[in-house]
Structure formats: C-alpha cells, structure tokens
Motif scaffolding. Structure first.
Motif, PDB file in Angstrom:
ATOM      1  N   MET A  38       0.628  -1.183  -0.028  1.00 24.60           N
ATOM      2  CA  MET A  38      -0.015   0.086   0.023  1.00 24.60           C
ATOM      3  C   MET A  38       0.818   1.355   0.178  1.00 24.60           C
ATOM      4  O   MET A  38       2.017   1.111   0.470  1.00 24.60           O
ATOM      5  N   CYS A  39       0.328   2.344  -0.436  1.00 28.00           N
ATOM      6  CA  CYS A  39       1.089   3.379  -0.674  1.00 28.00           C
ATOM      7  C   CYS A  39       0.820   4.552   0.577  1.00 28.00           C
ATOM      8  O   CYS A  39      -0.508   4.841   0.842  1.00 28.00           O
ATOM      9  N   ARG A  40       1.402   4.738   1.456  1.00 29.52           N
ATOM     10  CA  ARG A  40       0.946   5.617   2.420  1.00 29.52           C
ATOM     11  C   ARG A  40       0.816   7.101   2.047  1.00 29.52           C
ATOM     12  O   ARG A  40      -0.041   7.814   2.845  1.00 29.52           O
ATOM     13  N   SER A  41       1.111   7.468   1.010  1.00 31.56           N
ATOM     14  CA  SER A  41       0.546   8.939   0.574  1.00 31.56           C
ATOM     15  C   SER A  41      -0.677   8.828   0.017  1.00 31.56           C
ATOM     16  O   SER A  41      -1.424   9.752   0.406  1.00 31.56           O
ATOM     17  N   CYS A  42      -0.935   8.174  -0.972  1.00 31.08           N
ATOM     18  CA  CYS A  42      -2.442   8.123  -1.629  1.00 31.08           C
ATOM     19  C   CYS A  42      -3.314   7.133  -1.174  1.00 31.08           C
ATOM     20  O   CYS A  42      -4.608   6.954  -1.616  1.00 31.08           O
ATOM     21  N   GLY A  43      -2.795   6.031  -0.408  1.00 31.58           N
ATOM     22  CA  GLY A  43      -3.458   4.921   0.024  1.00 31.58           C
ATOM     23  C   GLY A  43      -4.007   3.867  -1.123  1.00 31.58           C
ATOM     24  O   GLY A  43      -4.669   3.175  -0.855  1.00 31.58           O
ATOM     25  N   ASP A  97       8.879   3.146  -6.311  1.00 29.82           N
ATOM     26  CA  ASP A  97       7.620   4.111  -5.667  1.00 29.82           C
ATOM     27  C   ASP A  97       6.204   3.689  -6.104  1.00 29.82           C
ATOM     28  O   ASP A  97       6.109   2.945  -7.014  1.00 29.82           O
ATOM     29  N   CYS A  98       5.524   4.677  -5.451  1.00 37.36           N
ATOM     30  CA  CYS A  98       4.034   4.105  -5.805  1.00 37.36           C
ATOM     31  C   CYS A  98       3.710   4.434  -7.294  1.00 37.36           C
ATOM     32  O   CYS A  98       4.025   5.635  -7.870  1.00 37.36           O
ATOM     33  N   PRO A  99       3.147   3.738  -8.215  1.00 38.46           N
ATOM     34  CA  PRO A  99       2.954   3.641  -9.540  1.00 38.46           C
ATOM     35  C   PRO A  99       1.826   4.828  -9.840  1.00 38.46           C
ATOM     36  O   PRO A  99       1.861   5.616 -10.769  1.00 38.46           O
ATOM     37  N   LYS A 100       1.025   5.213  -8.703  1.00 41.23           N
ATOM     38  CA  LYS A 100       0.146   6.322  -8.935  1.00 41.23           C
ATOM     39  C   LYS A 100       0.507   7.722  -8.715  1.00 41.23           C
ATOM     40  O   LYS A 100       0.407   8.711  -9.418  1.00 41.23           O
ATOM     41  N   CYS A 101       1.233   7.894  -7.381  1.00 37.17           N
ATOM     42  CA  CYS A 101       1.620   9.162  -7.019  1.00 37.17           C
ATOM     43  C   CYS A 101       3.151   9.544  -7.009  1.00 37.17           C
ATOM     44  O   CYS A 101       3.589  10.273  -6.483  1.00 37.17           O
ATOM     45  N   GLN A 102       3.923   8.162  -7.181  1.00 35.99           N
ATOM     46  CA  GLN A 102       5.232   8.374  -7.227  1.00 35.99           C
ATOM     47  C   GLN A 102       6.023   8.674  -6.006  1.00 35.99           C
ATOM     48  O   GLN A 102       7.213   8.711  -5.806  1.00 35.99           O
TER      49      GLN A 102
HETATM   50 ZN    ZN Z   1       0.584   6.766  -3.946  1.00 36.75          ZN
END
Ligand code: ZN
Ligand code: ADP
Ligand code: ZN
Length: 846
Positions: free
Chosen positions: A539-544, A591-596
């Motif tokens: 899971m991405c901590r920034s964008c969930g 890093d997160c594929p969505k928000c980097q």
């Molecule tokens: Zn993210």
C-alpha cells in the motif's frame, strides 16, 4: 437403420444437434466425429431416429463413428443428463468431462525395433560403436540407446522413448527411414495401461547399499563423475527406484544434466523400466507400509463398518454420513469397507480432495489393494487418463481412488462410493459444468442403487442437515483411536497481547514460549499462517493506493524470493509482486505507480514471512514450510512429509495445506495465527470455513503417544466459532450456525444459485446484467428472491469484468425453473451463452 442422430457436442449450448448418418451406424452413447462451425468436434450420440429436421434446415453428415458400442454405460449417461439439468450446464460439455475424449482422437506413432536395427544393435555391441556414419558420436550413442531400449520387440511411444534415451521424434523417424525401426500408428482406442518410466538401480548396486553407495561406487566404478554419482545417490535415497519424471526434477534442482542418467543406463548401472502401475505406486507403497500398520479395528470402527457392510448387503441406495473426529481412524474403516465390497464381487470408489496433498491416504490404499488400484488425479496427462479409464472400464482396477472427476470412473459393478473429507470445497468444480463431486457421488449411488458414505470430522452443514432430517444414516466415531485425547485448545487474546507489549507482533509471547518448550522436549510444532507469500498487501502511505493485479481486481502479494525456487526445476524466481489468482508477476516498484511517493509499505504476514521470523526466533529449529510455493508437485509433498515423519523437520509453518489429514505422530503443539481474519469475509459460509479449518488443524496435534495442545491467536476470542472450536463441539457449532442460516434463509435451509455475467467489455457486461436483472424483476418468478445484479466481489478476473445476481428459493424445482427461464431469455436476447455462468449450489459467492 436410422437415418439421423442427435449429438451432444462440447459447446456452450444447451441442446443436441442433428446429423445425418448416411451409411454409418451408431449406437446411443457412442462417440462420433462431426463438422461443426468450420471445425470437427467429437460428440456423443444421444438418440438415433428417422425424424427429418424441418424443411430448409441444412443437416450435415457424421464423418466418422468412433465407437462400435456405447462408450459410457447407461448409468453414466443418466448421471450426465442429471448433471446437465441440475447444474444448468450444456450436456455436451458435461459428457466431455466424463470421458477421455481428447487423447482418443489424437493420432500417435509407436516405434519398434526392426530386423536391421537388431543387427546393428548386436554388431554394435560386439564391436563397440565403430559404425561408419555421418552422425556425431553422441548421436550414435543415442541411436544405440534407442535400439537397446526397444530390444524386447515391444513398441514404444515417442514420449516413453524420449524419456528413456533423450532421442526426439526426428531422430526416431530418421531411424525408421534407415529401417532400423518400424513406425506404426497407435490404435485409436488403446488398451495399453498407463506407462511410466522408472529408473531402477541394478541389483548388485542395491544389494550392497548397506556399505554406502559412495564407498561402493568408488570401489567398483572409479570412473563415475560427480554428476553420475549424484544420480546414483539420489536413486539410492529413494530406495533404488524412482520415476524418471521425478528424478529429473530432483536432478535439475542440483544442476545435474539429464545426460548423466543416460550414461548410467548405458553402463548398466541403472535400468529403465516401464511401469504399468500408475501414480508412483512403488514409492507410495513403501510410504504406505511405513505408516499404515495393520490395526485391529476398535469398537467404534467395527460398529461403523458393520453399518456400512449391512447396507451393502441389502443393496439399494443408502447414503451415510460418517462423522468421525480427527484421529478416530476413518481411513481404516474405508479400507475395511472396500475390502468387503471386493469380497462381494463389487468394486469400490474413494474420492479424496487432492491426492497430492494427502499422499498418505493413497499410500495406504495402495498398500492394501496393490495392483487392483487405479489412481485418478489432476497430474495425469490426457493420454494417461485415457489409459486408466480403459483399465477401469474393463474391470481391471476394482478400486479407484481419485479426485473430483473420478466420480465418473466407469467402474463395472460399483458397489460402494466413499467421499473422504466431504466438506472440502475442492470437490466443487469452478468451471462449467460447475458440479459438486460429493453431490454427484450421492446421485450416482442413487441411480445405481448402491451404498455411499460421506466422511468428515467437520461435515458440511448440507450433509449434517441431511443426517438430521433422516435422509442420511449417521455413523459417529466420537473418540480418537487408542483412547488418545483430543488436544486442549486455548485462545490467546491478541488485543490483550497488544495492550501488554505495546507493539504488533506476529507471534504471541505465549506461542513462542510453548514452542520453545515443545522443541526443547524433542517434540514437533506446526504453525498455521493461512496466506502465502511475504506480505499480502502493498500500500502507498501517501495516496492510499493498494497495488493490484493488472488483470484482476485483486491485491498483489509481495514475495521475497529466496528459497522458493526451483523445486520443480523452474527458473528461480526472485522477489516480485504476484497475483494469486492469475499468476501475473511484476517487479517490486521503488515508488507508488500512482503518485510516485516512495512510501510504499507492506502489510499482512504470509507464510514466507512467518518462516523468516521463526528462523530468527528459533535459530536452532529445523524449520520447514508447506505452501503452494514450496509444494508444487506431489513429490514435493511426499518429501516434506517424509522429513516430518523422520523428525528432520521439527517446526513447520504453512497455509491450510498443513491442516489436510496428515498423520504426524510427533506433533504436540499447533499454533494458529490470524485464521479468524476470514470471519470478516462477506460470505455466508465464512464461519463454517473457519470452524472447519480450526478443527482440522487442531486435529494434527497429539496423534501419537503424547497429548497435543493448540494455541489460537485471535482478535475475537469470544466469537462463537472460536468458542465451539475450543470445546471440539461440532454439534454445538452446527446447531448455532443452522440457526443463523435459517434466519437468513441461506443453504442448507434454502437453495441458491449465483449467476455471473461476464465479458471483456464492461459496458457490454453491464448491459447484459441490466437486461437479465430487469427481466427477473418484471417476471418475479414465484418463490424466488433475486439479489443484484451488482459487481461480483471479485469484480474483475483475468481481464474479465464480472457482475452477479444471487437467486434464492425455498425449493429446488422453483429455482431450476427460474434459471431455465432466464437462460431462455439469454438466448432470445442473443446474449452469448458463455457470458452467463450459472453456478448452482455455489460454495462461495465471489
Ligand atoms: Zn501513492
Ligand atoms: P482420521 O482420518 O479419522 O483423522 P486416520 O485414519 O488418519 O484418522 O487414523 C489416525 C491414526 O490412527 C493413524 O495413525 C492410524 O494408523 C491409526 N489407527 C487407525 N485405526 C487404529 C486402531 N484400530 N488402533 C490403533 N491405531 C489406529
Ligand atoms: Zn491477476
């Protein structure tokens, strides 16, 4: 002579097709080859008649009749029709699953040695390989090996010759051209038994094994290189015989080239044999002998046997539920009952959830019945399946043990059907036709008028309620053999654990202490961690954002790589994210594929992580892991179990695989981690499943001399599932659960069908779902409640979008009628039949 026949074809259409017979003759139940939509298909003749089809309908001709007589006995044809009707499945697809069609029509060549070849062989043997030839020495050797292999004059298939000698088809054809070999087509319906190649150490080598293979080798055969020695050692380690297929896998693990085996064969140290017996019978019977001591049946077993035997004597349909707690000795009852059946001139069928997961049971059967046994399981090739099928059909194997589809074994004089672990959801086929093996077994017994026994320590509520209502005769075995006590089950409250330690720990202190103590006493410990991989959520901590599969709406599991590599000889797989549904893999992103954002974090411990943590906690322990990553073949499972039986492993961590019927006597402690997480799943069977899992895994403790203990880590220790599991109270659980099912109108107090509407394009799927939903709500079939349409819990699988509707009714006939009416709408609206999956009596609603 009839002019026409109606043929059931393996296509998703709910009807038979009429063909013209012309000069041909065909019986009902025989297979025919017919043209269909530009291809040729093999179907089953359902009827022959003279009724010409309507004017203007073009009728094609049957191309070939493959069988002179019906292939399926009437009994199985009837069963097929029942399945098609009950599960709303196309008859042709049902019948296809009941017989080994594919292997039959494939043309195959065999090769046998010719006169010329024989001459070459003997001259070559006399002179050494000094033949003039354009071939390399290696190729010459290989040809020589082929001749050697075929020396007896028996024809061999390409696959068999290849595994013995490494020669490919091109080489064989070249040899046939030189007239060294004679090439012949294989008969279309073959009698040959299933043939497997077994590598056998030659007598003199085996005879001297006590001296140690290596010592012996160096004495007699100083020229063997390291690889060849490795082969010899591996073979000796399996008692001198092993399937070539299995041996290859093991050699691959050690990086030993396959040619080493060939060299040993050439040197006369290893012989290759065709084994007529299926499924690793040799090693299984050794396994069986080791673990299946002949027991005198105890009182409860004798009583159970008496009930079953009496039923068999009377003949007629008699369904039984054998409710026997874990360790009560059900297998011995099965064996004794099967012996009775054979003694009465009948044959007997035992269904098991998955042979590979419980080789012990199969081994005991092989030990008890020897060559009378045929094993049918998922690892058979179509050819092998066909061969077993013919053997069974001819009455040569009167005991059949197999997984789900073995319920269709064409056994003459079938007198007894047993379904072991009848609650197991692997009996349900998750593709068309979506039948339940247990229920088909009961139906087959009914059509035949014979005895059927469903056995389990945790019967499905369906079977339990059938027993309660007196439809099934209930047989109980409420004590473990030899008065062994059931293990004491204790809950560890993980909320308290957190409060006291102030941190989230995978293993509670209590479990660690008790494990230390048990290992210290020389006992064995099993820990259930029912998810595989390292972390099951990323899971991405920034964008969930949760990282999901590209093809499925399913979270990817993080695998660390490492030891779960090449047990099956596959390339090593390193760290990765993997979809446990479709197998999709991708690299672990930085890093997160969505928000980097680079703050990805990993949640939820799987068995791989469990193993790692246990290694840190118990550096001295001999740890093993049992899950889909470490156990891919039955061979892997056997090796792992052997290590458990011998004590080579004293701490085992694994998924629910470890809960399956294993009988390991040294296990005194079972730890359960995170199993009640599944209580929160949106499925009316969630409680039942967790109860079964807890009971079955608890059942692994205390099966030997020493009593067992079970520690269950839980966040809801007061949940009734946990409470009843703690008390080993199946009956209490069943009563309580039945109360909820009644209140919610769920099976077994209602009947259910899950209708899945699926397709590659979401708009299309939505359109079809809406159409069917609207039709159902307008026509409101009497007595049927419809939930949905709504996105299925797994809303996308393998790039297919999925919607579903759940149909519930009090009565079976009402439900069936509604489903048939709905399928008529599907046809009328020209919705592709493949887009609508009807799952009758679904085991889950995902
Ligand atoms: Zn993210
Ligand atoms: P279940 O399938 O009911 O859990 P099993 O069939 O695996 O139980 O049997 C449990 C153990 O008891 C096995 O080790 C088996 O060999 C042993 N056993 C079976 N019958 C007897 C008996 N009559 N006396 C002693 N041991 C027995
Ligand atoms: Zn996927």
């Amino acid at each position: 002579m009839s002019q026409y026949c109606d043929v059931a074809l393996p296509v998703p259409l709910d009807r038979a097709f009429t063909y013209e017979l012309g000069e041909l003759e065909a019986e009902v139940g025989a297979r025919v080859m017919v043209p269909f939509g530009g291809q040729r298909l093999v179907g089953i003749v359902m009827a022959v008649h003279d009724a010409a089809p309507d004017e203007g309908v073009e009728v094609k001709r049957v191309e070939r009749v493959l069988d002179e007589a019906a292939l399926l006995p009437d009994e199985l044809m009837e069963l097929g029709k029942w399945i098609a009707a009950y599960y709303c499945a196309p008859l042709g697809e049902v019948l296809r699953g009941m017989m080994p069609l594919t292997a039959e029509v494939k043309r195959q060549w065999t090769y046998r040695i010719g006169e010329q070849g024989r001459r070459v062989l003997y001259e070559g043997a006399a002179k050494g390989s000094s033949r003039r030839s354009k071939l390399t020495p290696e190729e010459q050797n290989r040809e020589y090996a082929v001749l050697n292999y075929l020396e007896s004059g028996e024809p061999g298939k390409v696959s068999a010759i290849r595994s013995a000698t490494g020669a490919n088809k091109a080489m064989l054809d070249a040899m046939a051209k030189k007239k060294w070999l004679v090439r012949e087509p294989l008969q279309e319906v073959r009698d040959a038994r299933r043939v497997e190649m077994v590598a056998v150490l030659e007598e003199q080598v085996v005879g001297n094994r006590e001296q140690g293979v290596e010592e012996q080798q160096t004495k007699r055969l100083p020229k063997l290189n390291e690889n060849q020695l490795a082969v010899m050692a591996e073979l000796a380690g399996c008692g001198g015989r092993e399937l070539v297929r299995e041996l290859r896998i093991r050699l691959a693990v050690h990086g030993v080239p396959e040619s080493s085996l060939g060299t040993l064969v050439k040197r006369g140290l290893v012989r290759l044999e065709e084994s007529a017996q299926a499924f690793h019978v040799t090693s299984l019977s050794q396994h069986g002998k080791k673990f299946a001591h002949e027991h005198t049946l105890n009182e409860a077993q004798i009583e159970a046997l008496a009930v079953i035997a009496a039923a068999m004597e009377k003949s007629g349909f008699r369904p039984h539920l054998l409710y026997g707690i874990t360790g009560s000795g059900k297998t011995a009852v099965y064996i004794a009952a099967m012996q009775r059946a054979l003694a009465a001139g009948k044959s007997a069928l035992l269904l098991v959830p998955e042979i590979g997961l419980t080789p012990g049971t199969a081994a005991q059967m092989v030990a008890a019945f020897g060559s009378e046994v045929a094993l049918l399981h998922s690892q058979l090739t179509p050819d092998e399946r066909a061969e077993q099928w013919h053997r069974i059909r001819k009455g040569e194997a009167r005991v059949v043990i197999g997984t789900r589809s073995a319920v269709f074994a064409p056994m003459p004089e079938l007198g007894l059907i047993l379904v072991d672990e009848e609650h197991d959801s692997s009996y349900k086929q998750e593709e068309t036709p979506r039948y339940h093996g247990r229920d088909v077994a009961v139906m087959r017994a009914k059509l035949l008028g014979c005895t059927v026994v469903l056995g389990s320590a945790t019967p499905s509520l369906e079977s339990w309620s059938n027993a309660e209502r007196g439809r099934y005769v209930r047989i109980e075995m409420t004590e473990r053999v030899a008065s062994r006590p059931l293990p004491k089950v204790e809950m560890i409250d993980m909320r308290e654990e957190f409060r006291e330690t102030g941190k989230e720990q995978l293993f509670a202190r209590r479990l660690i202490e008790e494990t230390t103590a048990a290992l210290g006493r020389g006992e064995q410990v099993i820990i259930l961690l029912n998810r595989r991989g390292y972390s099951f959520v990323v899971m991405c901590r920034s964008c969930g954002e949760k990282l999901e599969c590209e093809n499925c709406a399913i979270s990817l599991t993080y695998h660390k790589g490492g030891e779960e590599q090449s047990l099956n000889g596959e390339a090593r797989v390193g760290q990765r994210l993997e979809c446990h549904y479709c197998g999709f893999r991708r690299n672990v992103p930085k890093d997160c594929p969505k928000c980097q954002s680079e703050h990805l974090y990993y949640l939820g411990a799987g068995s791989q992580q469990g193993e790692e943590i246990l290694q840190e906690l118990f550096p001295g322990a001999r740890i093993g892991r049992m899950d889909r990553d470490t156990v891919r073949t039955r061979g892997d499972m056997e090796r792992l179990l052997a290590k458990l039986h011998s004590g080579e492993i004293n701490l085992l961590v694994g998924t629910q695989m470890i809960a399956k019927g294993h009988d390991i006597h040294g296990v005194t402690l079972v730890g359960v981690v995170g199993a009640d997480f599944a209580l929160g799943l949106p499925d009316f069977r969630a409680s039942e499943r967790v109860f079964q899992l807890l009971t079955q895994v608890s059942g692994r403790a205390g099966r030997g001399e020493l009593p067992g203990k079970v520690l269950v880590q839980s966040y809801q220790p007061d949940h009734y599932v946990n409470q009843f599991a703690r008390e080993h109270d199946y009956t209490g659980f069943a009563a309580k659960e039945m109360y909820f099912r009644r209140a919610m109108k769920y099976p077994p107090l209602s009947v259910l069908a899950n209708v899945i509407i699926q397709g590659e394009r979401l708009e299309e799927v939505l359109g079809w779902a809406t159409k069917l939903g609207r039709w159902l709500s307008q026509h409101k079939p009497e007595g049927v409640r419809v939930l949905g349409p709504a996105p299925a819990p797994n809303s996308k699988l393998k790039r297919i979008y999925r919607y579903h509707m759940v149909l519930k009714a009090d009565r079976r006939d009402v439900l069936s009628a509604a489903l048939r009416a709905m399928l008529n709408v599907v046809e009328a609206e020209q919705i592709p039949r493949r887009a609508v999956v009807v799952d009758v009596d679904p085991v889950h609603l995902m």
